[in-house]
Design a protein around this motif. Sequence first.
Motif, PDB file in Angstrom:
ATOM      1  N   MET A 117      50.081  36.358  43.779  1.00  0.00           N
ATOM      2  CA  MET A 117      48.631  36.334  43.674  1.00  0.00           C
ATOM      3  C   MET A 117      48.100  35.084  44.369  1.00  0.00           C
ATOM      4  SD  MET A 117      47.584  37.235  39.853  1.00  0.00           S
ATOM      5  CE  MET A 117      46.882  38.769  39.493  1.00  0.00           C
ATOM      6  N   ASN A 118      47.058  35.249  45.109  1.00  0.00           N
ATOM      7  CA  ASN A 118      46.494  34.081  45.764  1.00  0.00           C
ATOM      8  C   ASN A 118      45.434  33.434  44.865  1.00  0.00           C
ATOM      9  OD1 ASN A 118      44.251  35.688  46.001  1.00  0.00           O
ATOM     10  ND2 ASN A 118      44.433  35.990  48.182  1.00  0.00           N
ATOM     11  N   PRO A 119      45.093  32.187  45.117  1.00  0.00           N
ATOM     12  CA  PRO A 119      44.146  31.465  44.249  1.00  0.00           C
ATOM     13  C   PRO A 119      42.766  32.115  44.154  1.00  0.00           C
ATOM     14  CG  PRO A 119      45.325  29.931  45.648  1.00  0.00           C
ATOM     15  CD  PRO A 119      45.694  31.309  46.112  1.00  0.00           C
ATOM     16  N   THR A 120      42.315  32.766  45.214  1.00  0.00           N
ATOM     17  CA  THR A 120      41.003  33.423  45.171  1.00  0.00           C
ATOM     18  C   THR A 120      41.001  34.565  44.162  1.00  0.00           C
ATOM     19  OG1 THR A 120      40.673  32.881  47.486  1.00  0.00           O
ATOM     20  CG2 THR A 120      39.274  34.591  46.567  1.00  0.00           C
ATOM     21  N   LEU A 121      42.052  35.340  44.147  1.00  0.00           N
ATOM     22  CA  LEU A 121      42.152  36.450  43.212  1.00  0.00           C
ATOM     23  C   LEU A 121      42.272  35.949  41.773  1.00  0.00           C
ATOM     24  CD1 LEU A 121      42.307  39.499  42.903  1.00  0.00           C
ATOM     25  CD2 LEU A 121      44.775  39.330  43.191  1.00  0.00           C
ATOM     26  N   ILE A 122      43.036  34.917  41.568  1.00  0.00           N
ATOM     27  CA  ILE A 122      43.180  34.347  40.226  1.00  0.00           C
ATOM     28  C   ILE A 122      41.838  33.794  39.743  1.00  0.00           C
ATOM     29  CG2 ILE A 122      44.262  32.501  38.892  1.00  0.00           C
ATOM     30  CD1 ILE A 122      46.737  32.888  40.691  1.00  0.00           C
ATOM     31  N   GLY A 123      41.119  33.099  40.611  1.00  0.00           N
ATOM     32  CA  GLY A 123      39.814  32.566  40.242  1.00  0.00           C
ATOM     33  C   GLY A 123      38.814  33.665  39.922  1.00  0.00           C
ATOM     34  N   ALA A 124      38.840  34.724  40.708  1.00  0.00           N
ATOM     35  CA  ALA A 124      37.939  35.852  40.455  1.00  0.00           C
ATOM     36  C   ALA A 124      38.259  36.518  39.118  1.00  0.00           C
ATOM     37  CB  ALA A 124      38.032  36.859  41.582  1.00  0.00           C
ATOM     38  N   ALA A 125      39.532  36.696  38.832  1.00  0.00           N
ATOM     39  CA  ALA A 125      39.931  37.304  37.560  1.00  0.00           C
ATOM     40  C   ALA A 125      39.534  36.418  36.385  1.00  0.00           C
ATOM     41  CB  ALA A 125      41.436  37.554  37.553  1.00  0.00           C
ATOM     42  N   ALA A 126      39.716  35.120  36.528  1.00  0.00           N
ATOM     43  CA  ALA A 126      39.315  34.194  35.464  1.00  0.00           C
ATOM     44  C   ALA A 126      37.806  34.250  35.254  1.00  0.00           C
ATOM     45  CB  ALA A 126      39.754  32.777  35.803  1.00  0.00           C
ATOM     46  N   GLY A 127      37.047  34.339  36.335  1.00  0.00           N
ATOM     47  CA  GLY A 127      35.600  34.444  36.224  1.00  0.00           C
ATOM     48  C   GLY A 127      35.154  35.702  35.501  1.00  0.00           C
ATOM     49  N   VAL A 128      35.809  36.807  35.793  1.00  0.00           N
ATOM     50  CA  VAL A 128      35.472  38.068  35.121  1.00  0.00           C
ATOM     51  C   VAL A 128      35.788  37.974  33.632  1.00  0.00           C
ATOM     52  CG1 VAL A 128      36.141  40.509  34.933  1.00  0.00           C
ATOM     53  CG2 VAL A 128      35.704  39.491  37.171  1.00  0.00           C
ATOM     54  N   VAL A 129      36.941  37.423  33.297  1.00  0.00           N
ATOM     55  CA  VAL A 129      37.318  37.281  31.880  1.00  0.00           C
ATOM     56  C   VAL A 129      36.321  36.387  31.151  1.00  0.00           C
ATOM     57  CG1 VAL A 129      39.067  36.311  30.343  1.00  0.00           C
ATOM     58  CG2 VAL A 129      39.746  37.771  32.234  1.00  0.00           C
ATOM     59  N   LEU A 130      35.925  35.274  31.772  1.00  0.00           N
ATOM     60  CA  LEU A 130      34.970  34.372  31.132  1.00  0.00           C
ATOM     61  C   LEU A 130      33.593  35.014  30.997  1.00  0.00           C
ATOM     62  CD1 LEU A 130      35.993  30.979  32.717  1.00  0.00           C
ATOM     63  CD2 LEU A 130      36.402  31.774  30.386  1.00  0.00           C
TER      64      LEU A 130
END
Length: 62
Positions: A1-14
């Motif tokens: 997983m690249n950092p952009t995808l991880i950041g996007a997923a974290a944003g959706v969860v938050l």
Amino acid sequence: MNPTLIGAAAGVVLAITALVFGFWGFLLVMVFGTIGAVVGAIVSGRLDVRAVVDAARGRRSA
């Protein structure tokens, strides 16, 4: 997983957390997420606790 995808997923969860549980639930998720990230970095060896403590005390490391 690249950092952009991880950041996007974290944003959706938050965002979902904020909508469902309100501000305090959002804040609690952020605190526990930060604690989990720090513990994970320590376990994986990406964070040197001794260097962090020395920096907090004002000591320089090489």
